[in-house]
Motif scaffolding. Structure first.
Motif, PDB file in Angstrom:
ATOM      1  N   LYS A 189       0.819  -1.216   0.000  1.00 46.49           N
ATOM      2  CA  LYS A 189       0.000   0.000   0.000  1.00 46.49           C
ATOM      3  C   LYS A 189       0.850   1.262   0.000  1.00 46.49           C
ATOM      4  O   LYS A 189       0.632   2.178  -0.795  1.00 46.49           O
ATOM      5  N   LEU A 226       1.608   4.342  -3.132  1.00 47.73           N
ATOM      6  CA  LEU A 226       1.509   5.794  -3.017  1.00 47.73           C
ATOM      7  C   LEU A 226       2.771   6.457  -3.563  1.00 47.73           C
ATOM      8  O   LEU A 226       2.711   7.513  -4.199  1.00 47.73           O
ATOM      9  N   LYS A 248       2.648   6.402  -7.278  1.00 51.89           N
ATOM     10  CA  LYS A 248       1.764   7.447  -7.818  1.00 51.89           C
ATOM     11  C   LYS A 248       2.572   8.671  -8.235  1.00 51.89           C
ATOM     12  O   LYS A 248       2.287   9.305  -9.264  1.00 51.89           O
ATOM     13  N   TYR A 273       2.556   6.060 -11.686  1.00 53.60           N
ATOM     14  CA  TYR A 273       2.187   4.644 -11.635  1.00 53.60           C
ATOM     15  C   TYR A 273       2.958   3.817 -12.660  1.00 53.60           C
ATOM     16  O   TYR A 273       2.416   2.933 -13.327  1.00 53.60           O
ATOM     17  N   THR A 309      -8.751  -0.711  -8.857  1.00 55.67           N
ATOM     18  CA  THR A 309      -9.312   0.605  -8.537  1.00 55.67           C
ATOM     19  C   THR A 309      -9.768   0.692  -7.087  1.00 55.67           C
ATOM     20  O   THR A 309      -9.861   1.780  -6.524  1.00 55.67           O
ATOM     21  N   TYR A 315      -8.034  -0.117  -4.588  1.00 63.35           N
ATOM     22  CA  TYR A 315      -6.884   0.270  -3.792  1.00 63.35           C
ATOM     23  C   TYR A 315      -6.280   1.613  -4.222  1.00 63.35           C
ATOM     24  O   TYR A 315      -5.294   2.068  -3.639  1.00 63.35           O
ATOM     25  N   LEU A 316      -6.845   2.242  -5.235  1.00 64.92           N
ATOM     26  CA  LEU A 316      -6.279   3.480  -5.737  1.00 64.92           C
ATOM     27  C   LEU A 316      -7.161   4.670  -5.355  1.00 64.92           C
ATOM     28  O   LEU A 316      -8.373   4.531  -5.191  1.00 64.92           O
ATOM     29  N   PRO A 317      -6.572   5.858  -5.222  1.00 62.90           N
ATOM     30  CA  PRO A 317      -7.379   7.052  -5.012  1.00 62.90           C
ATOM     31  C   PRO A 317      -8.381   7.222  -6.148  1.00 62.90           C
ATOM     32  O   PRO A 317      -8.079   6.900  -7.302  1.00 62.90           O
ATOM     33  N   ARG A 318      -9.557   7.730  -5.817  1.00 60.08           N
ATOM     34  CA  ARG A 318     -10.629   7.847  -6.803  1.00 60.08           C
ATOM     35  C   ARG A 318     -10.179   8.609  -8.049  1.00 60.08           C
ATOM     36  O   ARG A 318     -10.528   8.246  -9.178  1.00 60.08           O
ATOM     37  N   GLU A 319      -9.380   9.659  -7.827  1.00 66.62           N
ATOM     38  CA  GLU A 319      -8.994  10.495  -8.963  1.00 66.62           C
ATOM     39  C   GLU A 319      -8.040   9.794  -9.924  1.00 66.62           C
ATOM     40  O   GLU A 319      -7.815  10.249 -11.040  1.00 66.62           O
ATOM     41  N   ASP A 320      -7.463   8.656  -9.492  1.00 64.06           N
ATOM     42  CA  ASP A 320      -6.516   7.928 -10.352  1.00 64.06           C
ATOM     43  C   ASP A 320      -7.169   6.774 -11.103  1.00 64.06           C
ATOM     44  O   ASP A 320      -6.518   6.116 -11.910  1.00 64.06           O
ATOM     45  N   LYS A 321      -8.419   6.526 -10.846  1.00 66.76           N
ATOM     46  CA  LYS A 321      -9.093   5.384 -11.457  1.00 66.76           C
ATOM     47  C   LYS A 321      -9.083   5.489 -12.983  1.00 66.76           C
ATOM     48  O   LYS A 321      -8.725   4.535 -13.676  1.00 66.76           O
TER      49      LYS A 321
END
Length: 312
Positions: A197, A201, A204, A208, A235, A237-243
């Motif tokens: 995890k 980050l 990111k 990625y 998705t 496990y990823l921040p919403r904005e990175d989906k």
């Protein structure tokens, strides 16, 4: 007119006689070697091992000799044809040695023969060329240590997961490589995302780059009907904005495959048609409608029409 023999030709002609060869090797082989060999079994190997572009510089003689325990050994003799020392002689000897070894590498676990290089020098000044490969390096002792012993082994099979997990970015790579042969790729991704995890980050910040390459790496191991499941796992496990960004990476596979198929068939697929092909492929693999819209940019109604067309 009788053709005059050159130095190397004379040596090769005389030493091809088993009696002369036995006398020569008796004199010049290292004592540690002679104690292992039965010199009465000397046989001149007829096949040449010198490369074409170097035949003008060396004339090779290869003797096969049985060891006293009846195993086969090889003595590799190169006759120097020049009258001055050659700086790269040791390097060329290693090249020829590997050419000979290559011809005996017949099985995955076959054992290679022993090879002892010998150079006969006939110059008129002291021989001052390097006598071994390591002396050709700027740091001979380091070269022999690094290159003459065991190669460094990174054994992921024997490495514990705890050891791997302590390595951050390198750990992500090693973990994926260790478990890529897992039957359940979805489970592999779930465990990977849960374990790393904090590293994800950090990834990111690099756009990625690790995640994208792992997606491509594991793609061939994942059944097509599981692609949408993997997308949901990632998705999660990823921040919403990175989906959307990561989903584009997943969709890129379909885009590239569509272009490749088009090229193989001689068809030039336009941008709009390419989007349609991607939408169809994603729908067949069970992707949610909103994801297809997001990735292709096609209107919702257009995609619905494609689905109805497919079903009719």
């Amino acid at each position: 007119m009788v053709k005059r023999l050159k130095h190397d030709g004379l040596a090769k002609l005389i030493l091809s006689d088993p009696i002369a060869a036995q006398e020569f090797l008796t004199h010049y082989l290292p004592e540690s070697c002679k104690s292992l060999l039965d010199l009465t079994t000397i046989k001149v190997e007829k096949e040449s091992f010198v490369e074409e572009d170097l035949k003008q510089k060396f004339s090779d003689l290869v003797f096969s000799i049985k060891m006293k325990n009846n195993e086969q050994a090889f003595i590799y003799t190169l006759i120097e044809a020049e009258v001055s020392p050659k700086y790269w002689t040791a390097y060329k000897l290693w090249k020829y040695t590997f050419l000979l070894l290559e011809r005996h590498k017949t099985k995955k676990t076959s054992k290679l023969p022993l090879i002892i290089p010998i150079v006969v020098y006939h110059g008129n000044r002291p021989f001052n060329a390097p006598r071994n490969l390591w002396d050709l390096f700027s740091h001979p002792a380091l070269a022999q240590s690094f290159m003459g012993g065991d190669y460094q082994l990174v054994d992921l099979y024997a490495m514990s997961d705890d050891e791997i997990k302590q390595k951050a970015h390198l750990g992500m790579l090693e973990y994926f490589m260790k478990y890529i042969y897992s039957r359940d790729i979805i489970k592999l991704w779930e465990e990977f995302l849960e374990t790393f995890k904090s590293c994800i980050l950090l990834d990111k910040e690099k756009g990625y780059i690790y995640m994208r390459n792992f997606l491509w790496y594991s793609d061939s191991k994942l059944p097509e009907d599981k692609q949408s499941v993997l997308e949901k796992v990632i998705t999660k496990y990823l921040p919403r904005e990175d989906k959307e960004d990561i989903m584009r990476t997943i969709a890129q596979k379909y885009r590239d495959e569509g272009i490749q198929i088009g090229q193989e068939k001689g068809i030039q697929i336009g941008q709009e048609k390419g989007k349609i092909e991607i939408a169809k492929a994603m729908f067949l693999k069970g992707y949610p409608m909103e994801d297809i819209v997001l990735l292709t940019g096609l209107p919702f109604s257009h995609i619905q029409g494609l689905i109805k067309e497919k079903g009719s």
